[in-house]
Design a protein around this motif. Structure first.
Motif, short mmCIF file in Angstrom:
data_model
loop_
_atom_site.label_atom_id
_atom_site.label_comp_id
_atom_site.label_asym_id
_atom_site.label_seq_id
_atom_site.Cartn_x
_atom_site.Cartn_y
_atom_site.Cartn_z
N GLN A 81 54.83 45.16 1.96
CA GLN A 81 55.33 46.13 2.94
C GLN A 81 54.39 46.21 4.14
O GLN A 81 54.85 46.32 5.29
N LYS A 82 53.12 46.14 3.89
CA LYS A 82 52.13 46.16 4.99
C LYS A 82 52.35 44.98 5.94
O LYS A 82 52.32 45.15 7.17
N ARG A 83 52.59 43.80 5.36
CA ARG A 83 52.82 42.62 6.19
C ARG A 83 54.10 42.74 7.00
O ARG A 83 54.15 42.40 8.19
N ILE A 84 55.17 43.20 6.36
CA ILE A 84 56.44 43.36 7.07
C ILE A 84 56.27 44.31 8.26
O ILE A 84 56.67 44.00 9.39
N GLU A 85 55.68 45.46 7.98
CA GLU A 85 55.52 46.47 9.04
C GLU A 85 54.63 45.95 10.16
O GLU A 85 54.88 46.23 11.35
N ASP A 86 53.59 45.20 9.80
CA ASP A 86 52.68 44.65 10.80
C ASP A 86 53.41 43.71 11.75
O ASP A 86 53.29 43.81 12.98
N HIS A 87 54.20 42.78 11.19
CA HIS A 87 54.89 41.80 12.03
C HIS A 87 56.04 42.41 12.80
O HIS A 87 56.30 42.01 13.95
N ILE A 88 56.73 43.38 12.22
CA ILE A 88 57.81 44.05 12.94
C ILE A 88 57.25 44.84 14.13
O ILE A 88 57.79 44.80 15.24
N HIS A 89 56.13 45.54 13.89
CA HIS A 89 55.51 46.30 14.98
C HIS A 89 55.04 45.37 16.09
O HIS A 89 55.25 45.64 17.29
N ALA A 90 54.42 44.26 15.71
CA ALA A 90 53.93 43.31 16.71
C ALA A 90 55.09 42.70 17.49
O ALA A 90 55.02 42.55 18.72
N SER A 91 56.17 42.35 16.79
CA SER A 91 57.34 41.78 17.46
C SER A 91 57.91 42.76 18.48
O SER A 91 58.24 42.38 19.61
N SER A 92 58.03 44.03 18.06
CA SER A 92 58.57 45.05 18.95
C SER A 92 57.68 45.25 20.17
O SER A 92 58.16 45.36 21.31
N THR A 93 56.38 45.27 19.95
CA THR A 93 55.43 45.45 21.05
C THR A 93 55.53 44.30 22.06
O THR A 93 55.55 44.52 23.27
N ILE A 94 55.60 43.08 21.54
CA ILE A 94 55.67 41.92 22.43
C ILE A 94 57.00 41.88 23.18
O ILE A 94 57.05 41.53 24.36
N LEU A 95 58.08 42.24 22.51
CA LEU A 95 59.38 42.29 23.20
C LEU A 95 59.37 43.33 24.32
O LEU A 95 59.96 43.12 25.38
N ASP A 96 58.70 44.45 24.08
CA ASP A 96 58.55 45.45 25.15
C ASP A 96 57.81 44.85 26.34
O ASP A 96 58.18 45.08 27.50
N ILE A 97 56.75 44.09 26.05
CA ILE A 97 55.97 43.45 27.10
C ILE A 97 56.85 42.50 27.91
O ILE A 97 56.83 42.49 29.15
N ILE A 98 57.64 41.70 27.20
CA ILE A 98 58.50 40.71 27.87
C ILE A 98 59.58 41.40 28.69
O ILE A 98 59.81 41.06 29.87
N GLU A 99 60.24 42.37 28.09
CA GLU A 99 61.38 43.02 28.74
C GLU A 99 60.95 43.84 29.96
O GLU A 99 61.72 43.99 30.92
N ARG A 100 59.75 44.37 29.96
CA ARG A 100 59.26 45.17 31.09
C ARG A 100 58.59 44.32 32.16
O ARG A 100 58.18 44.83 33.20
N GLY A 101 58.44 43.02 31.85
CA GLY A 101 57.86 42.13 32.84
C GLY A 101 56.39 42.34 33.08
O GLY A 101 55.87 42.08 34.18
N ILE A 102 55.67 42.83 32.07
CA ILE A 102 54.23 43.05 32.20
C ILE A 102 53.48 42.00 31.39
O ILE A 102 54.07 41.24 30.62
N ARG A 103 52.16 41.96 31.57
CA ARG A 103 51.34 40.98 30.84
C ARG A 103 50.29 41.70 30.02
O ARG A 103 49.74 42.72 30.44
#
Length: 514
Positions: A465-487
């Motif tokens: 569960q720790k691994r799932i939550e870690d990767h889901i959180h990271a994926s969501s964070t990176i998608l936010d970065i991409i969608e907002r056009g920031i680096r």
């Protein structure tokens, strides 16, 4: 090399699927999730390599097929794990020395374990820690057959609506295979034998020639072939499927009635590290793998005696051959041709879970090579055989042969969260930037079937569960970065360094997009 008559005699096709999820924890000395790998190197991968080389020296083709998952391939090649494997082995040798001072009665078993670890270390050094290359050498000389599987071993039926992600996972397996073995794989292991309608199209698109299915996928098909699950068949698109023979498989696989449960064999679950309280401050757990007891059959365990175990291995080899021949005689009368018995297993069963497993395989293959009434074959040898057309039904080799192990009330939340991210990812993947590439890694790591299995079976569920939550959180964070056009290059780099897998993911994405 020695071989039997492969046209009119029953054939045994042995497939070992070697896989571990990508695990890495630099903050802890020998964390449990990494110890899984080190135990398997010593108990499974090295013994299988040595077994194959011994047979080759006797002019006998091992004729086994081995699927190596991309995550396992990556760990086996990274120096980080080479160093830590040696550290693990050193700890085990220290533990043996300590326990010998405390327990006079265990000396014989401890001496055996000491010699076993020394042999593993010595061979590891001899091959420069490169188990992948050792398997590759056997493959290039046609001693064994190698095939691939999906990048992070996802349960395909859960992601059938995300064809690009399935293609990305398939492409990752093909890419790493080609990079390591200088050829395209012909075979592909569908993780957990999770066959769903349409997966043959995905595999054929990537030039895969054959795969494997559970027996139910064939036996419950509307157009059941006359050969049932005792011979390969083809899907309408031309993908060759090899059905599992559950009856023969369970002679080895079953935890209740299978060979590995014999009382003289090594006990897997009883770790003697628990007897060394003085080591407890160094480790968060005691499951390092000091196994010196026999199964015994009672709570009062006897110490492991390898000579007694060898005698039982030979008895089990003889029994298995007799079982094959008896079953072949019955089946031949029904299907009117020599059957092919496909028996797939997790490779880690042989040596890790069942310590005597590599010896069993060695003696079995050697015994079959001396006979003319049975033959060991690889799938590639049968691809041109005359076979019937079939449309397999959906199945897996999980509990109940259905999908419930990987989709149930305990894990449904994770699948739903991941689906939202997969949809968002599909809208930006064509950019193929560093951020997109890291998001692909995170999503692929989150998709691993291992996490659902561990949660569903309550086998280290907290870590899963720790691994799932870690990767889901990271994926969501990176998608936010991409969608907002920031680096945020630092975050992207930190995530890659935490789990440095698929270093050329950009090429894999490009290949999947074509």
């Amino acid at each position: 090399m020695i071989s039997g008559n492969t046209t009119t005699v029953p054939k045994l096709c042995i497939l070992l699927h070697a896989h571990l999820p990508y695990v890495r924890n630099t903050s802890t000395l020998l964390p449990l999730e990494e110890v899984w790998l080190y135990q398997n190197i010593a108990e499974c991968y090295i013994p299988l390599i040595q077994m194959c080389k011994k047979l080759v020296k006797k002019d006998i083709a091992p004729s086994i097929s081995l699927s190596l998952s991309p995550t396992l391939l990556t760990m086996l090649q990274q120096k980080y794990y080479h160093t830590r494997f040696k550290n693990w082995a050193a700890v085990m040798l220290d533990a043996v020395a300590l326990l010998k001072k405390k327990n006079d009665r265990a000396h014989a078993a401890l001496n055996f374990y000491h010699d076993f670890i020394i042999n593993s270390l010595s061979y590891f050094e001899k091959i420069n820690g490169d188990c992948v290359n050792a398997f590759g050498e056997l493959f290039k000389t046609n001693s064994i057959e190698l095939l691939t599987t999906a990048g992070t071993h996802p349960f395909f039926p859960l992601f059938r609506n995300y064809s690009f992600l399935l293609g990305l996972q398939i492409q990752a397996g093909i890419h790493l295979f080609e990079r390591n073995f200088d050829t395209m794989p012909q075979g592909f292991w569908i993780p957990e034998l999770g066959y769903f309608t349409g997966i043959d199209s995905c595999l054929c698109t990537h030039s895969i020639a054959y795969t494997f299915v559970n027996d139910r996928s064939v036996l419950l098909a509307k157009n059941l072939p006359s050969t049932a699950n005792f011979f390969p068949a083809k899907t309408p698109l031309g993908l060759v499927v090899f059905p599992r023979d559950a009856v023969l498989s369970m002679k080895i696989w079953s935890s209740h009635s299978g060979y590995p449960g014999h009382p003289v064999y090594r006990e897997f679950h009883h770790d003697a590290m628990y007897e060394l309280q003085e080591l407890s401050p160094q480790f968060e757990h005691r499951q390092l793998g000091l196994k010196i007891y026999a199964i015994t059959g009672t709570q009062q365990k006897e110490y492991y005696d390898p000579e007694k175990a060898k005698q039982i291995v030979q008895i089990h080899v003889d029994d298995f051959i007799n079982t094959i021949l008896t079953r072949a005689s019955d089946v031949t009368r029904i299907i009117k041709r020599a059957p092919v018995f496909m028996v797939p297993f997790d490779a880690e069963l042989f040596g890790h879970w069942w310590f005597e497993g590599p010896l069993f395989l060695e003696l079995l293959i050697e015994a079959i090579a001396s006979r003319d009434d049975i033959a060991c074959v690889t799938p590639q040898e049968l691809l041109k055989a005359d076979m019937e057309i079939i449309e397999p039904v959906e199945s897996s080799w999980g509990k109940g042969n259905d999908f419930s192990t990987w989709y149930n009330a305990k894990v449904r939340w994770y699948v739903m969260e991941l689906e939202k991210l997969l949809y968002r990812f599909g809208r930006v993947v064509h950019e193929n930037t560093a951020a997109v590439q890291q998001c692909a890694r995170e999503l692929m790591l989150a998709m691993a079937s291992d996490w659902q299995f561990m949660i569903s079976t309550q086998s280290f569920p907290d870590y899963a569960q720790k691994r799932i939550e870690d990767h889901i959180h990271a994926s969501s964070t990176i998608l936010d970065i991409i969608e907002r056009g920031i680096r945020n290059d630092a975050y992207i780099q930190d995530r890659f360094e935490k789990y440095p897998v698929f270093d050329d993911i950009g090429s894999i994405i490009a290949g999947a997009l074509r």
